[in-house]
Design an enzyme around this catalytic site. Structure first.
Site, short mmCIF file in Angstrom:
data_model
loop_
_atom_site.label_atom_id
_atom_site.label_comp_id
_atom_site.label_asym_id
_atom_site.label_seq_id
_atom_site.Cartn_x
_atom_site.Cartn_y
_atom_site.Cartn_z
N LYS A 80 0.85 -1.20 0.00
CA LYS A 80 0.00 0.00 0.00
C LYS A 80 0.88 1.24 0.00
CE LYS A 80 -3.98 1.97 2.51
NZ LYS A 80 -4.88 1.85 3.67
N SER A 160 -9.94 1.95 2.35
CA SER A 160 -9.02 2.70 1.54
C SER A 160 -8.00 1.83 0.80
CB SER A 160 -8.27 3.71 2.41
OG SER A 160 -7.47 3.04 3.37
N SER A 184 -10.43 -0.39 6.56
CA SER A 184 -9.77 -0.33 5.25
C SER A 184 -9.06 -1.58 4.79
CB SER A 184 -8.77 0.82 5.23
OG SER A 184 -9.45 2.01 4.96
N1 GLN Z 1 -13.60 4.15 5.46
C1 GLN Z 1 -13.07 4.61 6.71
C2 GLN Z 1 -12.72 6.07 6.61
O1 GLN Z 1 -12.96 6.63 5.62
C3 GLN Z 1 -11.91 3.79 7.13
C4 GLN Z 1 -10.68 4.13 6.43
C5 GLN Z 1 -9.52 3.34 6.92
O2 GLN Z 1 -9.68 2.34 7.63
N2 GLN Z 1 -8.32 3.81 6.60
O3 GLN Z 1 -12.23 6.64 7.51
#
Ligand code: GLN
Length: 496
Positions: A80, A160, A184
């Site tokens: 990532k 994400s 995410s």
């Molecule tokens: N979808 C969640 C957010 O927008 C989680 C994102 C994540 O876990 N990095 O914050």
């Protein structure tokens, strides 16, 4: 072995093939580099690193020959693009980092490198990991290799860590790293039909990972099987003196903990997760999961986590608050992009106004608001109190059960662009994943079936702190019972 056969192997089987001399790390890497190229339309990688991959492969073959290899040696992985990689551009999918090339390596990527893995490239993500659809990336959305059978609209791989999940599902990486702040890893894993594991907070070092919300961020693996996720986590996990929140816990042999079955385990079904308007397809996959673990010998009991519905609002105060503080460092002075202005303040606002995307600016605004004098007590402090109550709910439940079984997401992957104008409905994606994040608990998503459009659906298992072993074991029971062996179009057609 043909390239397409090599691409079907998982970590456990590829490792055996490498050690038995059936093929080399160079051959495996070449197959994956082809797959990376063939799947370029999915916008999975922000930066491809083929030269580095080949150099890693040469080193891996040497160490296999010398008998110094690990279970991860020779495994071509995606990273990532939130993990700093020395000498390789690291963007966090944001324009504000510009051409940032880190002078240091994150602990996680360093551990994976030392274990002999092969770096295929840096994967796409939501900007600063803020999002659930990979659409906030400054480099454009990554695309899910699964497609709707009828209208062929491109689907989101989730977010994400969308690029990492899409890579593993498309066969463009054998496994990949992700980070999970509120879901995410688990949500993209569910959307892409693969396994995603968020370890206990503190299990993996955050050092060198671009920070979003420091009390929640946790790295973990994406893989095709539960066993592979366990193998990869063994390499990633471990105490790191450079991260003060990293736990001084020995890393168990997670792979060994998978075996042993789930007979006699007590699995809780939190009744508050049966939310209003839950789609029938989610309810039904959940029921099937319950049947599966019961048939495997676990005892299923209903439990109550009364604070569940407060988790989402709590998360969307705590996470933006921490984000606003963490992102203060992007000021156009120390590193990254800089846009000149009339004076210092002008330069700050031009840099931050143009460097950050819309969602990141929204989070910074919410975060500074809830931390500001006058609102701090009403929002931030209250959210912290509710966070404690959420943790206590889990503590209470774990008096009577060993783990919890829930859906991972309230639906299957949706078309790119669908929830764009409605942040609340986007945030609702995280309704089942944020409670475990707020409590710092380990949780996995395992593909268990598909909906009527043929899209994968995942179930989540949440465990006690540092009891990843039970989470993996139950995950394995689900995997064995579900026999989910469907693959998206690219692995079926592209690599023949
Ligand atoms: N979808 C969640 C957010 O927008 C989680 C994102 C994540 O876990 N990095 O914050």
């Amino acid at each position: 072995m043909s390239k397409s056969e090599l691409l079907q192997l998982d970590i456990a089987t590829a490792g055996k093939g490498l050690r038995d001399g059936d093929f080399t790390a160079i051959e495996l890497t070449e197959a994956y580099l082809d797959a990376v190229e063939a799947s370029r339309e999915l916008n999975i990688f922000i930066t491809e690193t083929p030269d580095r991959a080949m150099a890693d492969a040469v080193a891996a073959d040497k160490s296999i020959k010398a008998g110094t290899s690990s279970k991860m040696t020779g495994m071509p992985i995606g990273m990532k693009d939130l993990f700093c990689t020395q000498g390789i551009k690291t963007t966090a999918a944001s324009n504000i980092l510009g051409e940032f090339i880190p002078p240091y390596e994150s602990t996680i990527s360093a551990r994976l490198k030392a274990a002999g893995t092969i770096l295929l490239g840096k994967t796409n993500l939501d900007e600063f990991a803020m999002g659930s659809s990979n659409t906030t990336s400054a480099f454009g959305a990554a695309i899910n290799p699964w497609e709707l059978t009828e209208d062929k609209k491109p689907l989101t791989p989730g977010g994400s860590s969308g690029g990492s999940a899409a890579a593993v599902a498309a066969g463009a990486a054998i496994a990949a790293t992700g980070t999970d702040t509120g879901g995410s890893i688990r949500q993209p894993a569910a959307f892409c039909g693969i396994v995603g594991m968020k370890p206990t907070y503190g299990r993996c070092s955050r050092w060198g990972v671009v920070a979003f919300a420091s009390s929640l961020d946790q790295a973990g693996p994406f893989a095709r099987t539960v066993r592979d996720a366990a193998i990869m986590l063994e390499t990633m996990a471990g105490h790191d003196p450079k991260d003060s929140t990293s736990a001084a816990q020995a890393t168990p042999n997670f792979e060994a903990l998978i075996d042993g079955g789930v007979k006699g385990m007590r699995v809780g079904i939190p009744k508050e997760y049966r939310v209003e308007d839950m789609p029938e397809e989610i309810d039904s996959i959940w029921r099937r999961g319950i049947e599966m673990v019961t048939a495997a010998g676990a005892e299923v009991v209903e439990v109550s986590l009364p604070m569940t519905m407060s988790a989402l609002p709590t998360y969307y105060i705590v996470a933006p608050a921490e984000a606003s503080a963490n992102l203060a460092r992007y000021d156009g002075v120390r590193y990254g992009a800089r846009v000149e202005g009339d004076d210092l303040n002008g330069m700050y606002s031009a840099t931050r106004g143009q460097g950050f995307g819309k969602e990141v600016r929204r989070r910074i605004m919410i975060g500074t608001y809830v931390l500001s004098a006058g609102y701090y007590d009403a929002y931030y402090k209250k959210a912290q109190r509710v966070r404690t109550l959420i943790s206590q709910d889990f503590d209470n439940a774990f008096h009577s059960v060993d783990a919890l079984l829930t859906p991972t997401t309230p639906g299957a992957a949706f078309p790119i662009g669908e929830k764009e104008d409605d942040p609340i409905s986007m945030y609702l994606n995280d309704v089942f994943t944020v409670p475990a994040s707020l409590a710092g608990l380990p949780a996995i998503s395992v593909p268990v079936g598909s909906n009527e459009n043929g899209l994968p659906l995942g179930l989540q298992i949440i465990g006690r702190p540092f009891d990843e072993g039970s989470v993996f074991r139950l995950g394995q029971a689900l995997e064995d019972a579900a026999q989910f062996d469907k693959r998206p179009r690219l692995t079926l057609e592209g690599f023949k």
